[in-house]
Design an enzyme around this catalytic site. Structure first.
Site, PDB file in Angstrom:
ATOM      1  N   ASP B  11       0.868  -1.174   0.000  1.00 55.72           N
ATOM      2  CA  ASP B  11       0.000   0.000   0.000  1.00 55.72           C
ATOM      3  C   ASP B  11       0.904   1.222   0.000  1.00 55.72           C
ATOM      4  OD1 ASP B  11      -2.223  -1.608   0.133  1.00 55.72           O
ATOM      5  OD2 ASP B  11      -2.568  -1.326   2.271  1.00 55.72           O
ATOM      6  N   ASP B 130     -13.784  -5.236  -2.703  1.00 54.39           N
ATOM      7  CA  ASP B 130     -13.739  -5.163  -1.241  1.00 54.39           C
ATOM      8  C   ASP B 130     -15.097  -5.633  -0.731  1.00 54.39           C
ATOM      9  OD1 ASP B 130     -11.173  -4.126  -1.322  1.00 54.39           O
ATOM     10  OD2 ASP B 130     -11.871  -2.053  -1.366  1.00 54.39           O
TER      11      ASP B 130
END
Lengths: 227, 266
Positions: B11, B130
């Protein structure tokens, strides 16, 4: 220092050659006086000491762009005179014909290119075969005795363990007409030629530039190859 | 047969690799190029970069990072986070990405998945999903047939902040039909918890689509990786924390998978 040796990565307008060029440059760090150029100039391909022919996308588009860019003759000249490494569709183009779009190839290695037909087949772990084959698979550089042949190890496999993993992304594969032209095999529902070779030509269905240390070793072997 | 893949996830924000818990509480994990090179040496099969920068100005920062990583690391790179258009795909591929991942933009405009796959090929188009298990209240929401949806998982967008009212399994099927070549499936319930993958979610999506599924969210031990492949049916497993903070190396993870009889590139 000896004269600089140039390696031409042929750019005929089919997509991004950055990763191929970077990997060849990385491999060239281990060699003295090697210059890597990405070029769309037929003269630069003619002048180069070694030629890398990448290819991505559809074979009909690749062949059309090779023709349109005026690089076809330069590639044929290279194939007749100096070490040439084909990658992915750059391998498939070396054969006589591809069933993708019913496209004639360059006819440098006898044989044809066909699509995976794996519908309904299951992998050893029970999962379905997916097309394109995308991911890491093993390349066996010698034909097994059961296939009736025992080919010699090609110099481009130097220092690379038999059965090493390389990175593949493809839906079509080569079927060389002569077993002697198969330099590596891979199993994906069918045993197919994942590398082919003849005289000063070597080509891989997998992407050495995405195959970590083994892929860089293969590019390095190509830069040192004296066929 | 193909090796199952281990994919460390980086990330990235402000030029650094960070990691949070349940999509929040970020802490610094290091320089992206150094981390990428380390994972490459340890035998990672691919790398995934998620640009979690909030502003569109900041987003362009990922391009030089991808260029820097691609010049030194010779394994496939996937980039996601804030990807909206076919033009975004072009720019990321030109910077050295091999695959580009859509998330919120695919929900807002599913056609972009089709258009990007038509232009660059399904093999370089990933859709990230997600997903979060439905609450009791959400289970009573009517489905396409007018009946209550019942147990399952909803799709969230905007970094997990917004329930978009789509069933995760149905959405996975839809994006695969549109041309996605791979699905990156993250359990929001498990992300950062180190409690293991949501195996029921992983299995439900893996069984629903023909394209490869990458399981993500919740890895805390090497056995979790084995479970994701063996029990969840995933083609690849993605993890961040266990690798970033040195709990395990990629090589240790590979060995554990191999011991469990799973084909891996050693």
């Amino acid at each position: 220092m000896g004269a600089r040796e140039t390696v031409a990565v042929v750019d005929y307008g089919m997509g991004n050659l950055r990763s191929v060029a970077q990997a060849v440059r990385q491999a060239a760090l281990a060699c003295e006086s090697v210059e890597v150029v990405v070029t769309s100039s037929p003269q630069a391909v003619r002048d180069a000491h070694r030629v890398v022919l990448p290819g991505q996308g559809a074979m009909p588009d690749c062949m059309a762009e090779l023709e349109r860019s005026g690089l076809r003759e330069a590639v044929l000249h290279a194939a007749a005179t100096k070490p040439l490494l084909g990658v992915c569709v750059g391998m498939q183009m070396l054969l006589d014909h591809s069933e993708e779009g019913d496209t004639p190839g360059l006819g440098l290695i006898p044989g044809r290119v066909v699509r995976f037909r794996l519908e309904g087949q299951r992998q050893p772990d029970g999962s379905r075969y997916k097309v394109p084959q995308m991911g890491w698979n093993r390349v066996w550089r010698r034909l097994k005795p059961a296939d009736g042949q025992q080919s010699e190890t090609h110099p481009l496999w130097a220092g690379i363990a038999d059965g090493s993993y390389f990175y593949f992304v493809h839906s079509y594969y080569a079927l060389p007409a002569q077993a002697a032209h198969t330099a590596g095999v891979t199993d994906y529902g069918v045993r197919f030629a994942s590398a082919v070779a003849r005289d000063n030509l070597f080509a891989t269905q997998f992407h050495p530039e995405k195959s970590a240390a083994q892929g860089l070793a293969l590019y390095r072997n190509f830069l040192l190859w004296k066929p | 047969m193909l090796a199952k893949r281990i994919i460390p996830c980086l990330d990235v924000t402000g030029g650094r690799v960070v990691k949070g818990v349940n999509f929040a509480g970020l802490r610094d994990a290091g320089d992206p190029v150094e981390i990428a090179a380390r994972y490459n040496e340890q035998g990672a099969d691919e790398l995934t970069f998620l640009d979690i920068t909030a502003t569109s100005d900041g987003r362009d920062l990922i391009l030089p990072i991808i260029e820097a990583v691609a010049s030194q690391v010779f394994i496939p790179l996937t980039v996601g986070g804030g990807v909206r258009t076919v033009e975004d795909v072009r720019r990321l591929l030109n910077a050295g990405a091999d695959k580009v991942s859509f998330n919120s933009a695919a929900i807002a405009n599913p056609q972009v998945v089709h258009d990007a796959a038509a232009k660059y090929g399904s093999q370089c188009i990933v859709v990230a999903i997600d997903a979060k298990r439905r609450s009791a209240e959400e289970e009573r929401r009517p489905g396409p047939d007018g009946q209550p949806l019942g147990p399952g998982w909803d799709v969230y967008s905007h970094g997990g902040r917004k329930n978009v009212g789509l069933d995760a399994v149905a959405w996975a099927r839809r994006v695969a039909e549109l041309g996605a070549g791979e699905i990156l499936l993250t359990s929001m319930d498990r992300d950062g918890t180190q409690a293991g993958f949501d195996l029921a979610l992983t299995r439900a999506v893996s069984d629903a689509v023909e394209v490869p599924v990458i399981a993500s969210g919740g890895v805390g031990t090497l056995d979790h990786l084995v479970e994701g492949i063996r029990d969840g049916g995933a083609d690849a497993v993605l993890a961040a924390s266990i690798f970033h903070y040195g709990a395990y190396t990629i090589a240790q993870a590979k060995r554990r998978l191999a011991e469990a009889g799973i084909p891996v590139r050693l």
